[in-house]
Motif scaffolding. Structure first.
Motif, PDB file in Angstrom:
ATOM      1  N   GLY A 112       0.988  -1.232  -0.042  1.00  0.00           N
ATOM      2  CA  GLY A 112      -0.256   0.042   0.113  1.00  0.00           C
ATOM      3  C   GLY A 112       0.837   1.345   0.074  1.00  0.00           C
ATOM      4  N   TRP A 113       2.144   1.055   0.201  1.00  0.00           N
ATOM      5  CA  TRP A 113       3.016   2.304   0.346  1.00  0.00           C
ATOM      6  C   TRP A 113       3.332   2.867  -0.844  1.00  0.00           C
ATOM      7  N   LEU A 114       3.055   2.165  -1.959  1.00  0.00           N
ATOM      8  CA  LEU A 114       3.449   2.342  -3.385  1.00  0.00           C
ATOM      9  C   LEU A 114       2.235   3.104  -4.013  1.00  0.00           C
ATOM     10  N   GLU A 115       2.605   4.297  -4.750  1.00  0.00           N
ATOM     11  CA  GLU A 115       1.530   5.057  -5.468  1.00  0.00           C
ATOM     12  C   GLU A 115       1.810   4.727  -6.916  1.00  0.00           C
ATOM     13  N   ASP A 116       0.481   4.855  -7.564  1.00  0.00           N
ATOM     14  CA  ASP A 116       0.375   4.651  -8.838  1.00  0.00           C
ATOM     15  C   ASP A 116       1.736   5.026  -9.587  1.00  0.00           C
ATOM     16  N   TYR A 173      10.214  -3.956  -8.568  1.00  0.00           N
ATOM     17  CA  TYR A 173      11.271  -3.410  -7.978  1.00  0.00           C
ATOM     18  C   TYR A 173      11.265  -2.079  -7.869  1.00  0.00           C
ATOM     19  N   PRO A 174      10.875  -1.638  -6.728  1.00  0.00           N
ATOM     20  CA  PRO A 174      10.514  -0.013  -6.637  1.00  0.00           C
ATOM     21  C   PRO A 174      12.046   0.646  -6.642  1.00  0.00           C
ATOM     22  N   THR A 198       9.047   1.447 -15.606  1.00  0.00           N
ATOM     23  CA  THR A 198       7.748   2.178 -15.680  1.00  0.00           C
ATOM     24  C   THR A 198       7.174   2.510 -14.356  1.00  0.00           C
ATOM     25  N   THR A 199       5.929   2.734 -14.299  1.00  0.00           N
ATOM     26  CA  THR A 199       5.290   3.142 -13.156  1.00  0.00           C
ATOM     27  C   THR A 199       4.667   2.038 -12.523  1.00  0.00           C
ATOM     28  N   TRP A 200       4.350   1.773 -11.152  1.00  0.00           N
ATOM     29  CA  TRP A 200       3.556   0.935 -10.653  1.00  0.00           C
ATOM     30  C   TRP A 200       2.352   0.596 -11.117  1.00  0.00           C
ATOM     31  N   GLY A 201       1.661   1.791 -11.474  1.00  0.00           N
ATOM     32  CA  GLY A 201       0.202   1.797 -12.097  1.00  0.00           C
ATOM     33  C   GLY A 201       0.299   0.859 -13.271  1.00  0.00           C
ATOM     34  N   ALA A 202       1.123   1.246 -14.132  1.00  0.00           N
ATOM     35  CA  ALA A 202       0.979   0.770 -15.441  1.00  0.00           C
ATOM     36  C   ALA A 202       1.477  -0.843 -15.337  1.00  0.00           C
ATOM     37  N   TRP A 203       2.537  -0.996 -14.625  1.00  0.00           N
ATOM     38  CA  TRP A 203       3.028  -2.447 -14.295  1.00  0.00           C
ATOM     39  C   TRP A 203       2.090  -3.381 -13.653  1.00  0.00           C
ATOM     40  N   ARG A 204       1.300  -2.790 -12.621  1.00  0.00           N
ATOM     41  CA  ARG A 204       0.346  -3.519 -12.081  1.00  0.00           C
ATOM     42  C   ARG A 204      -0.941  -3.760 -12.915  1.00  0.00           C
ATOM     43  N   LYS A 205      -1.121  -2.862 -14.017  1.00  0.00           N
ATOM     44  CA  LYS A 205      -2.209  -2.932 -14.600  1.00  0.00           C
ATOM     45  C   LYS A 205      -2.066  -4.118 -15.862  1.00  0.00           C
ATOM     46  N   GLU A 206      -0.638  -4.356 -16.312  1.00  0.00           N
ATOM     47  CA  GLU A 206      -0.284  -5.313 -17.153  1.00  0.00           C
ATOM     48  C   GLU A 206      -0.097  -6.803 -16.357  1.00  0.00           C
ATOM     49  N   HIS A 207       0.310  -6.653 -15.239  1.00  0.00           N
ATOM     50  CA  HIS A 207       0.570  -7.900 -14.376  1.00  0.00           C
ATOM     51  C   HIS A 207      -0.276  -7.509 -13.040  1.00  0.00           C
ATOM     52  N   PRO A 208      -1.375  -7.915 -12.833  1.00  0.00           N
ATOM     53  CA  PRO A 208      -2.042  -7.718 -11.707  1.00  0.00           C
ATOM     54  C   PRO A 208      -1.691  -8.689 -10.404  1.00  0.00           C
ATOM     55  N   ASP A 209      -1.064  -9.688 -10.764  1.00  0.00           N
ATOM     56  CA  ASP A 209      -0.565 -10.416  -9.546  1.00  0.00           C
ATOM     57  C   ASP A 209       1.044 -10.202  -9.329  1.00  0.00           C
ATOM     58  N   ASP A 233      11.696   6.211   1.627  1.00  0.00           N
ATOM     59  CA  ASP A 233      10.630   7.204   0.993  1.00  0.00           C
ATOM     60  C   ASP A 233      11.519   8.327   0.415  1.00  0.00           C
ATOM     61  N   ARG A 234      12.713   8.492   0.715  1.00  0.00           N
ATOM     62  CA  ARG A 234      13.629   9.538   0.433  1.00  0.00           C
ATOM     63  C   ARG A 234      14.294   9.210  -0.760  1.00  0.00           C
ATOM     64  N   ASP A 235      14.054  10.193  -1.924  1.00  0.00           N
ATOM     65  CA  ASP A 235      14.857  10.007  -3.167  1.00  0.00           C
ATOM     66  C   ASP A 235      16.075  10.835  -3.256  1.00  0.00           C
ATOM     67  N   PRO A 236      17.448  10.228  -2.944  1.00  0.00           N
ATOM     68  CA  PRO A 236      18.532  11.218  -3.050  1.00  0.00           C
ATOM     69  C   PRO A 236      18.896  11.746  -4.392  1.00  0.00           C
ATOM     70  N   TYR A 237      18.391  11.083  -5.306  1.00  0.00           N
ATOM     71  CA  TYR A 237      18.740  11.678  -6.815  1.00  0.00           C
ATOM     72  C   TYR A 237      17.739  12.549  -7.456  1.00  0.00           C
ATOM     73  N   ALA A 238      16.579  12.939  -6.544  1.00  0.00           N
ATOM     74  CA  ALA A 238      15.518  13.808  -7.235  1.00  0.00           C
ATOM     75  C   ALA A 238      16.130  15.035  -7.977  1.00  0.00           C
ATOM     76  N   GLU A 239      17.101  15.711  -7.123  1.00  0.00           N
ATOM     77  CA  GLU A 239      17.552  17.056  -7.767  1.00  0.00           C
ATOM     78  C   GLU A 239      18.521  17.037  -8.971  1.00  0.00           C
ATOM     79  N   TYR A 240      19.126  15.603  -8.829  1.00  0.00           N
ATOM     80  CA  TYR A 240      20.188  15.138  -9.757  1.00  0.00           C
ATOM     81  C   TYR A 240      19.484  15.185 -11.246  1.00  0.00           C
ATOM     82  N   ALA A 241      18.230  14.404 -11.134  1.00  0.00           N
ATOM     83  CA  ALA A 241      17.515  13.856 -12.153  1.00  0.00           C
ATOM     84  C   ALA A 241      17.168  15.190 -13.085  1.00  0.00           C
TER      85      ALA A 241
END
Length: 289
Positions: free
Chosen positions: A41-45, A61-62, A154-165, A180-188
């Motif tokens: 449940g901690w994964l957003e779409d 693999y998030p 890809t995104t979790w929403g797209a992957w789960r739609k294709e592979h619901p299990d 929860d912290r992305d240390p590379y957010a600014e770098y990107a």
């Protein structure tokens, strides 16, 4: 060089850089726990994942976890598969992980970089392997290659739609990390690179995400900025003398490459600078007017 002998490397030793952490300072995971999708449940779409579907099993693999571990030594129905991610290149690749004698190939994070890309090492011979190059650049395995496995970025929403299990890599890794912290957010978002690369091009933001494919020595990059910002797009192309089909999901900023038989072939989603550094002769796809 974190204890690795690079005196006979296939690339100039001066271009192998220490990334900061020591050998195994970024700890690879081996046979970690997975959860069914309804327990993640901690994964957003819109959270990004690497997705691998192999032997009838789908796993996600998030990137929030992969940022801190970079390698997962995993098994799909008895087949060893190594799932790897380089946050500096936005590059996720999976490989068949079998030694020449049939035993399991175990990979670790060397703490070294080439072309700003993670250098993996195998624990048996301590050879260094280029992730994007999929080739050993030093050590007893120098010159050998890894067999790539199709991997979605890809995104979790797209992957789960294709592979619901699909199973999901658990956060219970036995390591104290803030996933929860992305240390590379600014770098990107920044045009600057943290480490030098052998080949550099201009005209595109270096962190522009591209779908890269290579067949028979011919390479082509498909920047997501070349397509409408929403929706799914499909078209045929020719690469290395073969007809291929390109599938682009603009909403998920993801894509796949299919061969003439409709089978997926291994491709790579990465930052543009990383694809060009390893494929300086690449074409850059431009939509036909």
């Amino acid at each position: 060089m974190n204890g690795f002998d690079v005196s006979r490397a296939d690339v100039p030793a001066s271009e192998i850089r220490r990334g900061g952490p020591p050998r195994d300072g970024i700890p690879a995971l081996t046979d970690p726990e997975f959860l069914p999708p309804d327990q993640a449940g901690w994964l957003e779409d819109d959270d990004r994942v690497l997705g691998v579907h192999r032997n009838g099993i789908a796993k996600a693999y998030p990137l929030g976890i992969m940022n801190y571990h970079e390698i997962v030594n995993d098994v799909f129905a008895g087949e060893p598969i190594a799932v790897t991610y380089c946050p500096l290149c936005f590059a996720g690749l999976a490989f068949e992980a079998v030694e020449p004698d049939g035993t399991r190939l175990m990979l670790g994070v060397s703490g070294l970089l080439y072309n700003s890309d993670v250098l993996l090492y195998d624990r048996r011979t301590e050879s260094l392997w280029s992730q994007i190059g999929a080739t050993a650049i030093s050590g007893p395995r120098r010159g050998e290659t890894l067999e790539s496995v199709p991997t979605a970025n890809t995104t979790w929403g797209a992957w789960r739609k294709e592979h619901p299990d699909s199973l999901v890599l658990s956060r219970d890794t036995d390591y104290a990390r803030n996933y929860d912290r992305d240390p590379y957010a600014e770098y990107a978002e920044d045009e600057a690179l943290m480490f030098p690369v052998r080949f550099r091009t201009h005209g595109q933001h270096p962190k522009t995400p591209v779908l890269g494919a290579e067949i028979d020595g011919e390479a082509r990059a498909y920047p997501f900025t070349a397509f409408p910002a929403t929706g799914r797009h499909q078209f045929e192309d020719e690469l290395g003398g073969e007809r291929i089909t390109i599938l682009i999901d603009s909403d998920a900023q993801s894509g796949r490459v299919l061969d003439e038989q409709g089978e997926e072939i291994a491709s790579l989603i990465s930052f543009w600078f990383a694809w060009f550094a390893f494929h300086p002769e690449t074409d850059l796809y431009e939509p036909r007017q």
